[in-house]
Each structure stands twice: as C-alpha cells, then as structure tokens.
Write an enzyme that holds these catalytic residues in place. Structure first.
Site, short mmCIF file in Angstrom:
data_model
loop_
_atom_site.label_atom_id
_atom_site.label_comp_id
_atom_site.label_asym_id
_atom_site.label_seq_id
_atom_site.Cartn_x
_atom_site.Cartn_y
_atom_site.Cartn_z
CG HIS A 107 20.36 -15.90 1.74
ND1 HIS A 107 20.60 -15.13 2.85
CD2 HIS A 107 21.40 -15.71 0.90
CE1 HIS A 107 21.74 -14.48 2.67
NE2 HIS A 107 22.26 -14.80 1.52
CB CYS B 281 25.28 -15.60 2.80
SG CYS B 281 25.88 -15.19 1.18
N1 GLN Z 1 28.67 -9.90 0.11
C1 GLN Z 1 28.90 -11.34 0.18
C2 GLN Z 1 28.96 -12.00 -1.20
O1 GLN Z 1 28.48 -11.45 -2.16
C3 GLN Z 1 27.78 -11.98 0.98
C4 GLN Z 1 26.43 -11.86 0.31
C5 GLN Z 1 25.27 -12.34 1.17
O2 GLN Z 1 25.32 -12.35 2.40
N2 GLN Z 1 24.16 -12.71 0.49
O3 GLN Z 1 29.47 -13.13 -1.31
#
Ligand code: GLN
Length: 250
Positions: A201, A98
C-alpha cells in the site's frame, strides 16, 4: 519523437469496497502520468453487479480491504472470472493490492472463517497467519519488472495473509526490509503475464514512478501492439519520497 493521439482505458474494480489506505492513489498516479504526456485516459468504476467488457480495458486496478469487504468482492469476482481471465490472456495490465491481490490467486483462507475462492489468474494461495505484518517495505525489483531506475520498490504493508507462489507465477521483487508475501521466502508480490499483485500500500505508485511508467508502457504495448517510448517527466519529488523510505522500517 514521441507518438501522438495515444489513449489508455482503466477499470477500477470495486472502489467502494476495496480501497483501504488510499489505494486509489495508484489510479490517480496512472491517470496523471498519462495526462502529463498528453495520453488520453478513460476511467470506469466497476461496482458489484456491473458487467465488465473484457475487450475495453488496458489496465485493471483492484485495491485492498478488510476480510469483510473481501468476502463481498470474492463472491462478485466469481461472476467475472471468465472475463478477467480473457483480459489477462490478452495481456491486459492488472495491478492488485493486498486483499485484491489475494483474490487473484486460488483462495484466501481467513482465520475462523470460510475459505474465499479467488479467480486463479495468479498461481498462488493465501492463508491467514497468526501475526499481522505492519510497516514499511523496501524490496529489490526483479529485473524483468522494470525498465527504469531505481531498482527498489517501497511501500507500506498491513496484512495477516501469507501468500505462497506456485509454478509459473513469479515474484515482482525480493524483500530487503519488511515481510512481503509471507515473511519467510523473501518474496514480494507476484506476476503472471502482465498481471501484478503486491502487498504494498502507500499508495504504491506515487512513490514508485518508475514502476508506474513500466505499467503504462505495458498497457500501451497491449493496446497498440508495439513498444512506445514514454516522454520522461521531472520525478524529483516522487524520487525524493521514494528515497526517504528506502530501508526505513517505521
Ligand atoms: N484482509 C487481508 C489480510 O489481512 C488483506 C488486508 C489488506 O488488504 N490490507 O491479509
């Protein structure tokens, strides 16, 4: 007969900043699946200000995080850009989740904030969307990204970033349930050489033992210069968890 006296070195990048939703579970899975096969594991935590030895590591892992932590890591990664490019060119395995994934591309453009420069190992870019993608994802692995069954990848997404892949960087999988890279082109994740980015995740690898073993195999091949057969493990629990999530949206 399985090779003996094998070793894998892992660098966990910025665990104090990018480690949301238990992404360190990926490190635990990689380390355990090696140890269960008597493959020695050396694990280093790389924090801001640390110097990375580009020749030392077979696997680099970076997790996800909120925009605030991403800003801190984005600045730090610019100092490591050349070293990490050298590692990727030498076929080191990267797994980026992510927010970490977004920073391996050219840039991440958050809402109402300055653009974050990535390090451009992946030919991709990310723009924050107006909707947050939250939920389970089931995706079908593209054949060159696995050597075992099942053909699916399951995980949990929570991102507003929309990632678009450009020439030379291919998706890891195609989305069956959920959104993946951008909720438009049905792609999930990205791969260039042995560098893998994904929005999944979960954490990802405990429920996808086949993909964990694929990454371990690539890391051993990088270190020893030949394909090394992995002893099979009893993955009944892991695959029960995997199958319980296939096609489950919430
Ligand atoms: N801040 C980034 C987004 O919202 C990554 C989020 C994350 O790592 N879950 O896309």
């Amino acid at each position: 007969m399985f090779a003996k006296n094998l070793k894998i070195t892992i660098a966990h990048l910025y665990p104090k900043l990018l480690n949301i939703y238990g992404d360190r579970g990926n490190i635990i899975t990689l380390a355990n699946r090696c140890k269960w096969r008597n493959i020695e594991v050396s694990l280093d935590y790389i924090n801001t200000g640390d110097t990375i030895d580009a020749n030392k590591y077979d696997i680099y892992f970076i997790g996800g995080g909120q925009d605030e932590q991403q800003i801190l890591v984005a600045n730090e990664l610019q100092n490591q850009k050349e070293i990490l490019h050298r590692a990727a060119d030498a076929n080191a395995v990267f797994l980026a989740i992510c927010g970490g994934y977004q920073l391996l591309g050219h840039y991440y453009q958050p809402h109402n904030a300055e653009r974050l420069n990535g390090i451009g190992i992946l030919n991709a870019y990310t723009i924050a969307g107006n909707k947050r993608f939250i939920g389970n994802v089931t995706a079908k692995l593209l054949q060159n990204n696995t050597c075992n069954k099942p053909e699916t990848l399951v995980g949990f997404e929570n991102h507003s970033g929309l990632t678009y892949l450009k020439e030379g960087t291919k998706p890891i999988a195609t989305v069956i349930t959920g959104n993946g890279n951008n909720g438009e082109d049905k792609t999930e994740g990205a791969r260039y050489k042995n560098v893998f980015g994904t929005y999944l995740h979960g954490s990802l690898l405990p429920k996808n033992p086949h993909f964990a073993d694929y990454l371990i195999s690539l890391a051993l091949e990088k270190r020893y210069g030949e394909k090394i057969e992995l002893q099979s493990l009893d993955d009944s629990l892991e695959l029960a968890a995997h199958n319980s999530l296939v096609n489950k949206k919430y």
